[in-house]
Write an enzyme that holds these catalytic residues in place. Structure first.
Site, mmCIF file in Angstrom:
data_model
loop_
_atom_site.group_PDB
_atom_site.id
_atom_site.type_symbol
_atom_site.label_atom_id
_atom_site.label_comp_id
_atom_site.label_asym_id
_atom_site.label_seq_id
_atom_site.Cartn_x
_atom_site.Cartn_y
_atom_site.Cartn_z
ATOM 1 N N LYS A 89 52.965 48.625 76.321
ATOM 2 C CA LYS A 89 51.722 49.174 76.897
ATOM 3 C C LYS A 89 50.628 48.102 76.963
ATOM 4 O O LYS A 89 50.797 47.013 76.436
ATOM 5 C CB LYS A 89 51.242 50.346 76.049
ATOM 6 C CG LYS A 89 52.306 51.370 75.720
ATOM 7 C CD LYS A 89 52.538 52.389 76.807
ATOM 8 C CE LYS A 89 53.660 53.308 76.382
ATOM 9 N NZ LYS A 89 53.912 54.432 77.210
HETATM 10 C C1 LIG Z 1 54.747 55.574 76.636
HETATM 11 C C2 LIG Z 1 54.490 56.921 77.130
HETATM 12 C C3 LIG Z 1 54.434 58.031 76.265
HETATM 13 C C4 LIG Z 1 54.814 58.027 74.829
HETATM 14 O O1 LIG Z 1 54.365 57.051 74.048
HETATM 15 P P1 LIG Z 1 55.093 56.728 72.665
HETATM 16 O O2 LIG Z 1 54.013 56.024 71.939
HETATM 17 O O3 LIG Z 1 56.278 55.883 72.970
HETATM 18 O O4 LIG Z 1 55.453 58.005 72.000
HETATM 19 C C5 LIG Z 1 54.089 59.266 76.797
HETATM 20 N N1 LIG Z 1 53.853 59.415 78.099
HETATM 21 C C6 LIG Z 1 53.935 58.394 78.954
HETATM 22 C C7 LIG Z 1 53.643 58.655 80.390
HETATM 23 C C8 LIG Z 1 54.271 57.116 78.505
HETATM 24 O O5 LIG Z 1 54.382 56.107 79.369
#
Ligand SMILES: *Cc1c(COP(=O)(O)O)cnc(C)c1O
Length: 391
Positions: free
Chosen positions: A184
């Site tokens: 991210k």
């Molecule tokens: C990455 C992501 C999540 C979840 O994040 P985690 O920290 O891996 O649980 C949820 N929704 C979207 C759209 C994502 O890209």
């Protein structure tokens, strides 16, 4: 997936992050401490919200928001089939029903008109997702939610740093949720953050993440010291806390957010310049000027098949270039097909887009040389598919 010479993503970790984590280790306070509070206030400031509540992942953040808002069995939540599965899984965790609507082929976000048409007396909320960081339509969703007196919850896990028409991603609805997995915009290793202006919702989430303990005081993590004893549990909670180590990474990364967002934008611009001339390729929409880029996802032109796309991805990987099929549609995942009986053809735009997408290597600091190499390889692989399979 494995590791590639040019990886699909790579976190940007500097001495700032290393030292921040070492400081926490030296402090002896590894959870429920001041660093999480600092991280939370940085995110709240950035989003312009009253509250930010750190947690163990984006997924746990979404789960808590739905629990805290009282969404459960018998309720419907309207959402997009074109997302990472976690956004919709959260709806399943609380026993509610995900109601998918098709997407807009340009923004790749749920089509606002279809959302409005999908509202029934059982609809409790819209769970909106900024696909790949794109905040387009968030204002429309907020208007629809207000008009029909339902909740807007934003899964902003891909959109930290984005804003649209002056409003920050995460702050369009009752609550927004960010995720800090290593691919991210910022990472804490694992982690997430809920942002909201709703005092009661914030208190409920602080309690839920900490085993249902009473909240000691607004803005502080509930240690049990003021709001009740450590072994006093007011509700069915979870252990969804974020450790001080993770929070230290978060503070360091938040202090570099502008730099990281700018570096990603620079790579996106390099890609766009390199790929613009390839006619068989649809490049990501750049309608939102204040978009914080999560990934750089292209797609093959209409007419290319899933198999052809898969072969291009395989070809990239064989050239030691990370690539992936972001995202397979959620409704066609086995768990959703089996439980809800969805089938191919239910959401044709999402399916058509999804079977032609290719996520390319994308991370801050990616060089022009690397972008050119990816572009050249991609161009050759597409030409080969075009010759082999169609024309
Ligand atoms: C990455 C992501 C999540 C979840 O994040 P985690 O920290 O891996 O649980 C949820 N929704 C979207 C759209 C994502 O890209």
């Amino acid at each position: 997936m494995g590791h590639h010479e040019i990886p699909l993503s790579r976190p940007s970790i500097t001495d700032l992050e290393l030292n921040a984590v070492i400081d926490v280790l030296r402090s002896g306070r590894l959870s429920i401490g001041p660093v999480l509070e600092e991280f939370e206030s940085l995110v709240a400031q950035r989003c312009g919200t009253q509250h930010a509540i750190g947690c163990s992942s984006g997924t746990s953040g979404l789960h808590m928001v739905l629990v805290a808002l009282g969404i459960g069995p018998g309720d419907e939540v309207i959402t997009t089939p074109f997302s990472f599965i976690a956004s919709s899984n959260a709806i399943l965790y609380v026993g509610a029903r995900p109601v998918f609507v098709d997407i807009c082929p340009k923004s790749l976000n749920a089509d606002p008109a279809l959302i409005e048409a999908a509202i029934t007396p059982r609809t409790k909320a819209i769970l909106a997702v900024e696909a790949f960081g794109n905040p387009v339509h968030m204002d429309s969703y907020a208007r629809i939610a207000a008009k029909h007196e339902i909740l807007l919850i934003e899964d902003s896990c891909e959109a930290l740093g984005s804003s649209y028409k002056g409003t920050k991603a995460g702050s369009f609805g009752r609550a927004g949720v960010f995720g800090f997995y290593p691919n991210k915009q910022i990472t804490t290793g694992e982690g997430g953050m809920i942002v909201t202006n709703d005092d009661n919702l914030a208190d409920a989430c602080r309690s839920l993440r900490n085993q249902g303990r009473a909240v000691a005081g607004r803005g502080s993590i509930n240690t049990g010291s003021a709001g009740g004893s450590w072994l006093h549990h007011e509700r069915l909670g979870f252990n969804y806390r974020m450790s001080e180590l993770n929070a230290a990474l978060g503070v360091a990364q938040m202090n570099r957010l502008d730099e990281l967002v700018a570096a990603r934008r620079e790579v996106a611009n390099l890609y766009t310049q390199r790929l613009l001339g390839i006619t068989d390729l649809v490049l990501p929409s750049t309608d939102a000027e204040d978009m914080s880029w999560f990934v750089y996802v292209v797609r093959l032109a209409a007419g290319f098949t899933r198999d052809e796309r898969d072969r291009v991805i395989q070809g990239l990987r064989m050239h030691d270039i990370g690539a992936s099929d972001y995202f397979p549609c959620i409704h066609l995942q086995p768990i959703y097909e089996q439980v809800f009986g969805f089938r191919e053809g239910d959401f044709p735009i999402a399916e058509s887009v999804s079977q032609r997408t290719i996520a390319l290597p994308f991370f801050p600091g990616m060089t022009k040389r690397e972008v050119d190499l990816v572009g050249q390889t991609l161009e050759l692989l597409i030409a080969r598919e075009g010759l082999n399979a169609r024309r």
